[in-house]
Design a protein around this motif. Structure first.
Motif, PDB file in Angstrom:
ATOM      1  N   GLN A 120      39.458  44.932  38.057  1.00  0.00           N
ATOM      2  CA  GLN A 120      39.037  44.264  36.819  1.00  0.00           C
ATOM      3  C   GLN A 120      37.536  44.453  36.593  1.00  0.00           C
ATOM      4  O   GLN A 120      37.094  44.779  35.502  1.00  0.00           O
ATOM      5  N   LYS A 121      36.743  44.274  37.667  1.00  0.00           N
ATOM      6  CA  LYS A 121      35.291  44.434  37.554  1.00  0.00           C
ATOM      7  C   LYS A 121      34.917  45.869  37.193  1.00  0.00           C
ATOM      8  O   LYS A 121      33.924  46.113  36.534  1.00  0.00           O
ATOM      9  N   GLN A 122      35.722  46.812  37.677  1.00  0.00           N
ATOM     10  CA  GLN A 122      35.440  48.226  37.395  1.00  0.00           C
ATOM     11  C   GLN A 122      35.982  48.658  36.034  1.00  0.00           C
ATOM     12  O   GLN A 122      35.841  49.809  35.652  1.00  0.00           O
ATOM     13  N   GLY A 123      36.632  47.736  35.346  1.00  0.00           N
ATOM     14  CA  GLY A 123      37.190  48.064  34.036  1.00  0.00           C
ATOM     15  C   GLY A 123      38.511  48.822  34.104  1.00  0.00           C
ATOM     16  O   GLY A 123      39.005  49.322  33.101  1.00  0.00           O
ATOM     17  N   GLU A 124      39.095  48.915  35.305  1.00  0.00           N
ATOM     18  CA  GLU A 124      40.400  49.580  35.442  1.00  0.00           C
ATOM     19  C   GLU A 124      41.487  48.524  35.246  1.00  0.00           C
ATOM     20  O   GLU A 124      42.183  48.121  36.185  1.00  0.00           O
ATOM     21  N   LEU A 125      41.611  48.089  34.004  1.00  0.00           N
ATOM     22  CA  LEU A 125      42.440  46.917  33.694  1.00  0.00           C
ATOM     23  C   LEU A 125      43.929  47.154  33.934  1.00  0.00           C
ATOM     24  O   LEU A 125      44.645  46.244  34.340  1.00  0.00           O
ATOM     25  N   ASP A 126      44.399  48.384  33.684  1.00  0.00           N
ATOM     26  CA  ASP A 126      45.824  48.661  33.882  1.00  0.00           C
ATOM     27  C   ASP A 126      46.208  48.563  35.360  1.00  0.00           C
ATOM     28  O   ASP A 126      47.265  48.040  35.699  1.00  0.00           O
ATOM     29  N   LYS A 127      45.312  49.080  36.231  1.00  0.00           N
ATOM     30  CA  LYS A 127      45.583  49.005  37.679  1.00  0.00           C
ATOM     31  C   LYS A 127      45.593  47.543  38.127  1.00  0.00           C
ATOM     32  O   LYS A 127      46.437  47.138  38.919  1.00  0.00           O
ATOM     33  N   ALA A 128      44.633  46.778  37.609  1.00  0.00           N
ATOM     34  CA  ALA A 128      44.565  45.351  37.958  1.00  0.00           C
ATOM     35  C   ALA A 128      45.839  44.644  37.496  1.00  0.00           C
ATOM     36  O   ALA A 128      46.442  43.868  38.240  1.00  0.00           O
ATOM     37  N   MET A 129      46.258  44.956  36.270  1.00  0.00           N
ATOM     38  CA  MET A 129      47.446  44.325  35.679  1.00  0.00           C
ATOM     39  C   MET A 129      48.695  44.603  36.511  1.00  0.00           C
ATOM     40  O   MET A 129      49.501  43.704  36.768  1.00  0.00           O
ATOM     41  N   GLU A 130      48.822  45.833  36.951  1.00  0.00           N
ATOM     42  CA  GLU A 130      49.994  46.243  37.750  1.00  0.00           C
ATOM     43  C   GLU A 130      50.114  45.376  39.010  1.00  0.00           C
ATOM     44  O   GLU A 130      51.190  44.862  39.330  1.00  0.00           O
ATOM     45  N   VAL A 151      47.610  33.083  38.726  1.00  0.00           N
ATOM     46  CA  VAL A 151      47.623  34.521  38.448  1.00  0.00           C
ATOM     47  C   VAL A 151      47.842  34.789  36.958  1.00  0.00           C
ATOM     48  O   VAL A 151      47.218  35.682  36.391  1.00  0.00           O
ATOM     49  N   MET A 152      48.690  34.001  36.317  1.00  0.00           N
ATOM     50  CA  MET A 152      48.944  34.229  34.881  1.00  0.00           C
ATOM     51  C   MET A 152      47.702  33.936  34.045  1.00  0.00           C
ATOM     52  O   MET A 152      47.485  34.551  33.010  1.00  0.00           O
ATOM     53  N   THR A 153      46.868  33.014  34.511  1.00  0.00           N
ATOM     54  CA  THR A 153      45.609  32.738  33.816  1.00  0.00           C
ATOM     55  C   THR A 153      44.704  33.975  33.885  1.00  0.00           C
ATOM     56  O   THR A 153      44.075  34.349  32.892  1.00  0.00           O
ATOM     57  N   VAL A 154      44.690  34.632  35.045  1.00  0.00           N
ATOM     58  CA  VAL A 154      43.894  35.868  35.198  1.00  0.00           C
ATOM     59  C   VAL A 154      44.485  36.968  34.314  1.00  0.00           C
ATOM     60  O   VAL A 154      43.749  37.724  33.664  1.00  0.00           O
ATOM     61  N   ILE A 155      45.821  37.046  34.254  1.00  0.00           N
ATOM     62  CA  ILE A 155      46.482  38.059  33.420  1.00  0.00           C
ATOM     63  C   ILE A 155      46.116  37.847  31.944  1.00  0.00           C
ATOM     64  O   ILE A 155      45.818  38.807  31.222  1.00  0.00           O
ATOM     65  N   ALA A 156      46.094  36.593  31.506  1.00  0.00           N
ATOM     66  CA  ALA A 156      45.715  36.296  30.115  1.00  0.00           C
ATOM     67  C   ALA A 156      44.285  36.777  29.837  1.00  0.00           C
ATOM     68  O   ALA A 156      44.005  37.365  28.785  1.00  0.00           O
ATOM     69  N   GLU A 157      43.401  36.548  30.817  1.00  0.00           N
ATOM     70  CA  GLU A 157      42.009  37.021  30.660  1.00  0.00           C
ATOM     71  C   GLU A 157      41.966  38.537  30.541  1.00  0.00           C
ATOM     72  O   GLU A 157      41.197  39.090  29.748  1.00  0.00           O
ATOM     73  N   LEU A 158      42.797  39.218  31.333  1.00  0.00           N
ATOM     74  CA  LEU A 158      42.853  40.683  31.272  1.00  0.00           C
ATOM     75  C   LEU A 158      43.299  41.149  29.889  1.00  0.00           C
ATOM     76  O   LEU A 158      42.732  42.075  29.332  1.00  0.00           O
ATOM     77  N   TYR A 159      44.342  40.503  29.361  1.00  0.00           N
ATOM     78  CA  TYR A 159      44.801  40.861  28.015  1.00  0.00           C
ATOM     79  C   TYR A 159      43.686  40.672  26.987  1.00  0.00           C
ATOM     80  O   TYR A 159      43.514  41.483  26.084  1.00  0.00           O
ATOM     81  N   ARG A 160      42.926  39.602  27.148  1.00  0.00           N
ATOM     82  CA  ARG A 160      41.804  39.363  26.223  1.00  0.00           C
ATOM     83  C   ARG A 160      40.770  40.475  26.330  1.00  0.00           C
ATOM     84  O   ARG A 160      40.258  40.949  25.322  1.00  0.00           O
ATOM     85  N   GLU A 161      40.482  40.873  27.589  1.00  0.00           N
ATOM     86  CA  GLU A 161      39.523  41.970  27.799  1.00  0.00           C
ATOM     87  C   GLU A 161      40.010  43.246  27.139  1.00  0.00           C
ATOM     88  O   GLU A 161      39.224  44.041  26.640  1.00  0.00           O
ATOM     89  N   LYS A 162      41.336  43.446  27.176  1.00  0.00           N
ATOM     90  CA  LYS A 162      41.905  44.659  26.587  1.00  0.00           C
ATOM     91  C   LYS A 162      41.986  44.544  25.055  1.00  0.00           C
ATOM     92  O   LYS A 162      42.368  45.487  24.388  1.00  0.00           O
ATOM     93  N   GLY A 163      41.662  43.352  24.547  1.00  0.00           N
ATOM     94  CA  GLY A 163      41.715  43.132  23.096  1.00  0.00           C
ATOM     95  C   GLY A 163      43.116  42.833  22.590  1.00  0.00           C
ATOM     96  O   GLY A 163      43.388  42.896  21.397  1.00  0.00           O
ATOM     97  N   ASP A 164      44.030  42.526  23.504  1.00  0.00           N
ATOM     98  CA  ASP A 164      45.414  42.221  23.114  1.00  0.00           C
ATOM     99  C   ASP A 164      45.599  40.696  23.063  1.00  0.00           C
ATOM    100  O   ASP A 164      46.165  40.085  23.965  1.00  0.00           O
ATOM    101  N   ASN A 165      45.096  40.115  21.975  1.00  0.00           N
ATOM    102  CA  ASN A 165      45.105  38.646  21.854  1.00  0.00           C
ATOM    103  C   ASN A 165      46.502  38.052  21.815  1.00  0.00           C
ATOM    104  O   ASN A 165      46.720  36.945  22.300  1.00  0.00           O
ATOM    105  N   GLN A 166      47.462  38.786  21.225  1.00  0.00           N
ATOM    106  CA  GLN A 166      48.819  38.247  21.121  1.00  0.00           C
ATOM    107  C   GLN A 166      49.442  38.072  22.497  1.00  0.00           C
ATOM    108  O   GLN A 166      50.010  37.032  22.812  1.00  0.00           O
ATOM    109  N   LYS A 167      49.286  39.108  23.340  1.00  0.00           N
ATOM    110  CA  LYS A 167      49.854  39.012  24.695  1.00  0.00           C
ATOM    111  C   LYS A 167      49.129  37.933  25.500  1.00  0.00           C
ATOM    112  O   LYS A 167      49.741  37.227  26.302  1.00  0.00           O
TER     113      LYS A 167
END
Length: 201
Positions: A120-130, A151-167
């Motif tokens: 997540q810190k490195q911006g590799e959001l897909d790897k973090a998500m997996e 963990v789901m709270t962290v996942i929500a933050e990841l979606y926000r970082e990715k700009g996917d507000n709906q998810k």
């Protein structure tokens, strides 16, 4: 023949602290490891890195795999604090391989969280998500709602970082419903409000 029987608690080391010191003198790797933990707690990361490195070498020489895994994990923590993510990942992966061989699922879970945080810190959001989705699956199977929520709270933050507000909003709603099931009214409302906010953004 003496009839006085020595009480059980008097057998063994008279001073447990002294016995522990003797034990550590015999095992310099363990001593270095414990020293590193103290230094890490104090925020003295350079000294901690040296102690954990010495401990790692000592454990390697003895063929103590569990010691190697622990020292590698701690070295990863030091590198993470120093924002050397590449080195941190190397140390965590080494610990991970040993834990996997030992079938230590509890430690694997802890390491997975750290590895996901680095991605997540490195911006590799897909790897973090997996990795995080695997952890959710684990918590689902082991029926651990507290872990799920974290963990789901962290996942929500990841979606926000990715700009996917709906998810992100959907994930917050799931967290909200878990809290609702456990009668955590205030927490349920807070996460529902976060979801609303994102949907209106």
């Amino acid at each position: 023949m003496s009839t006085s029987i020595q009480p059980l608690n008097s057998i063994g080391p008279a001073d447990p602290e002294k016995a522990r010191e003797e034990e550590l003198k015999k095992d310099p790797a363990k001593r270095d490891y414990l020293q590193g933990r103290e230094q890490f707690k104090k925020g003295d990361y350079n000294m901690a890195a040296m102690s954990f490195h010495n401990a790692l070498k000592g454990f390697e020489e003895k063929g103590d795999e569990q010691g190697v895994a622990n020292a590698s994990d701690r070295l990863g923590d030091v590198c993470l604090e120093k924002q050397d993510y590449t080195a941190a990942l190397e140390h965590y992966r080494r610990a991970y391989a040993i834990c996997e061989k030992e079938g230590d699922s509890f430690s694997i879970l802890a390491l997975n969280k750290k590895i996901a945080a680095i991605y997540q810190k490195q911006g590799e959001l897909d790897k973090a998500m997996e990795i995080l989705l695997d952890i959710v699956e684990h918590y689902h199977l082991t029926k651990n709602p507290k872990g799920m929520v974290e963990v789901m709270t962290v996942i929500a933050e990841l979606y926000r970082e990715k700009g996917d507000n709906q998810k992100a909003a959907d994930t917050y709603r799931t967290v909200s419903s878990i809290h609702k099931n456990f009668k955590h009214k205030r927490m349920a409302e807070e996460f529902a409000a976060l979801a609303d906010e994102l949907e209106q953004a």
